[in-house]
Design an enzyme around this catalytic site. Sequence first.
Site, short mmCIF file in Angstrom:
data_model
loop_
_atom_site.label_atom_id
_atom_site.label_comp_id
_atom_site.label_asym_id
_atom_site.label_seq_id
_atom_site.Cartn_x
_atom_site.Cartn_y
_atom_site.Cartn_z
N ASP A 26 42.51 55.26 27.89
CA ASP A 26 41.98 56.50 27.32
C ASP A 26 42.87 57.10 26.25
O ASP A 26 42.41 57.86 25.40
CB ASP A 26 41.69 57.53 28.43
CG ASP A 26 42.91 57.93 29.23
OD1 ASP A 26 43.86 57.13 29.31
OD2 ASP A 26 42.91 59.04 29.79
N GLU A 49 47.66 43.43 29.71
CA GLU A 49 48.59 43.70 28.61
C GLU A 49 49.65 42.61 28.45
O GLU A 49 50.11 42.34 27.34
CB GLU A 49 49.25 45.05 28.81
CG GLU A 49 48.32 46.24 28.62
CD GLU A 49 47.58 46.63 29.88
OE1 GLU A 49 46.84 47.64 29.85
OE2 GLU A 49 47.74 45.91 30.91
N HIS A 112 48.15 61.83 33.95
CA HIS A 112 48.17 60.47 34.50
C HIS A 112 48.95 59.50 33.60
O HIS A 112 49.16 59.77 32.42
CB HIS A 112 46.74 59.96 34.72
CG HIS A 112 45.91 59.89 33.48
ND1 HIS A 112 45.37 61.00 32.88
CD2 HIS A 112 45.53 58.84 32.72
CE1 HIS A 112 44.68 60.64 31.80
NE2 HIS A 112 44.77 59.33 31.68
N GLY A 403 61.82 31.77 28.25
CA GLY A 403 61.35 30.91 29.33
C GLY A 403 60.51 31.61 30.38
O GLY A 403 60.66 31.37 31.57
N ASP A 430 50.55 23.48 36.49
CA ASP A 430 49.66 24.24 37.37
C ASP A 430 50.26 25.57 37.79
O ASP A 430 49.58 26.59 37.83
CB ASP A 430 49.27 23.41 38.60
CG ASP A 430 50.48 22.74 39.28
OD1 ASP A 430 51.60 22.87 38.76
OD2 ASP A 430 50.28 22.09 40.32
N ASN A 457 50.84 18.94 39.33
CA ASN A 457 51.81 18.21 40.16
C ASN A 457 52.24 19.04 41.36
O ASN A 457 53.36 18.92 41.85
CB ASN A 457 53.02 17.76 39.32
CG ASN A 457 53.61 18.88 38.48
OD1 ASN A 457 53.25 20.05 38.64
ND2 ASN A 457 54.52 18.53 37.60
N GLY A 459 52.80 22.33 42.19
CA GLY A 459 53.85 23.33 42.31
C GLY A 459 54.85 23.33 41.19
O GLY A 459 54.61 22.80 40.11
N GLU A 463 61.49 23.67 39.04
CA GLU A 463 62.37 24.29 40.02
C GLU A 463 62.80 23.28 41.10
O GLU A 463 63.94 23.33 41.58
CB GLU A 463 61.68 25.49 40.68
CG GLU A 463 61.05 26.48 39.71
CD GLU A 463 62.07 27.19 38.83
OE1 GLU A 463 63.28 26.90 38.91
OE2 GLU A 463 61.66 28.05 38.04
#
Length: 548
Positions: A26, A49, A112, A403, A430, A457, A459, A463
Site C-alpha cells: 500500500d 521481494e 503498520h 553464494g 534440487d 541428487n 539434497g 554440503e
Amino acid sequence: MYTVGDYLLERLSELGIKEIFGVPGDYNLKFLDHIVEHPNLKWIGNANELNAAYAADGYARTKGVSALVTTFGVGELSAINGIAGSYAEKVPVIQIVGSPTMAVQNAHKLVHHTLGDGKFDHFENMHESVTEAIGSLTKENAVTEIDRVLRAAVLKRRPVYLNLPIDVAEMVVEKPSEPLLPKQASLSAREVELVHELEKALQQAKNPVVLAGNELASFHLETYLADFIHKFNLPITTLPFGKGVFNEEDEHYLGVYAGSPTEEGLRKRVDTADLVVALGAKLTDSATSGFSYDFSEKQLFSLASDEVIVKEEHLEGIHLPAVMKALTSIDYQGYQGDIQPMARLKSIKPTNQVLTQRHFWEAIEGFLEKGDTAVAEQGTSFFGLSTVPLKSEMSFIGQPLWGSIGYTFPAMLGSQLANPSSRHLLFIGDGSLQLTIQELGMALREKLTPIVFVINNNGYTVEREIHGPNEIYNDIPMWDYQKLPLVFGGSEQSVITYKVTTELELANALKAARLDNNRLQWIEVVMDQTDAPELLMKLGKIFAKQNS
C-alpha cells in the site's frame, strides 16, 4: 502534471531500464500507477521481494543496471539478502522503497509495517552496509537526490536505496534538463602512473599471464580486455569468479584458474609466472579454492576498482573503465612465448549407463552454442560448469562470493528479460530450487523460454562434500520436479518437461530442447547424491579443513 515519481522513472528509462521488478504494497501503489502508465517501462510483479531482488540482480548483470520496488519495512527487509549479494558482487540495483507519507512520519504515528515505536529510519539504516548510496526523498531534495544516488549506482556498480514517501512521489517538479551521467572521466595522474608501471612490468617480464575477474563483467569491459589481449598476444586465464569475461574459444585462453585443484599444466603456468596481471579480480576463497594459489604478491600486478596491488604495495582502487581503455596504449612489443590454449573434449557417445556428473558436464560442453547465457547455481552446478569451456559470445552468471542458494532461478529469469535474444540455460540443484521455485509462475506468465536443468541428487550435495554426507540436515523433501511447471500454470503450449536418468535419455532431451524455441524446457536430471564434479570434491575437502 509532472511529478517526482515521473522524474525518477524518466531517469531509469534514460539508463536503459525497460522492466522494473518488485511486489506491490500500500505504500508504493500510487507509484506503481506511474510505472504502468509509462510508455517505455513494464512492471514485472514477482512472487516475493527476495525473488524480485534476485531477478533485478540478474537483469542488471546483463543490462547494466536495474530497478526494484518494494514496500516499506516488510518488503524491503525481505529483499535485503538479494541487495547484499548485489553489493558483494558489484551489481548496480536501484532499490526504491515506498514509505508512509511525510505527515505520518513527522507525527511518529504507530502505523503498520513499522516496529511500533514511531521511528521510520530503522530499515534505511539497516541498508547502510549493503548499498553505495542512500537517498531519503523530500519535496526539497527529490530531484538532486535522485540524480546523486542513481549516478552512484552506475559509476560504482553497486546497489543504492531510495526512500520514496507516498506524498513525495506525487509532488510536482520540473523535467530533467541535463543528462544524468557525466562524460567518461579521464585518467588521474596516479592512474597514468599505474599504466606506465604496468608497461615497465610487462617489458621486463619473460613469462607473464593475465588473470581476469568478475569486475570486468560488472563494468562491461569485455571488449577492452579482448583488445588488450590480442594487441599484445598475452595468455589469459580467468577465475571462476570471472568466467565468461573472455572468449573461451580464443587461442589465447588457457582455462579457468581455481588454485590448487586446477589442471596441473595451467596451475603451474600461473603459479610460476614472473608477472600475474590481475584485472578486476578478487582472490576470494571460493574463487581460489580456499586461497590455495601459489603465486605471491611479488609476482602480482592487480588493477581493480576497490584496490590496486603492485608488487606487494596496496593502494586505493581506480576508475577501472578508464584504465582498461588505456591499456592498449602502452609501449610493449607483446609476449613472444608459446601459449597452450584450453583443451576441449571430443564428442562423446551416450550409452544406456546411469547418468553421472562426469558424463553430464561432458555432454553439456557439446550442447552449448554461440551466444547462449549459462547460469550456474552455487554448489554442484557452479563447480561442474566452471570447468566446461564456453562457446564464443556466451555469457556466464553465477554468485560464488555471496553464494546465496536459490539465487540463480530468479536471476536467470531477470537476465532473460534483459536479453531475450540469448538462449538462457540454467543449471540448478534440487535443494536450491526449493527456495525460489515460486518465480516459475512469473516465467510462464511472461512466456519465457529458457532451458532449465534441475539436478535431482536428493539434497545438498555441496554440503555433503564439506561435512555430514549422511546427516539429516543435508536432506530435503523429495518433490516431483517434472510436474512442477504444471502446478505453476504451465500447459503443453508453454512448457515441455523431461526426466532423465541415463546418458541416452539425456542426449535425446538435449536434442529436443535445443530444437524447441517456443516453450520453456524443463529437464529433471537424476543423479546419485554421492556423485559430484571433481572440482567440488576437491573443494569440499579444502573447505572442511578451512572450517575446522
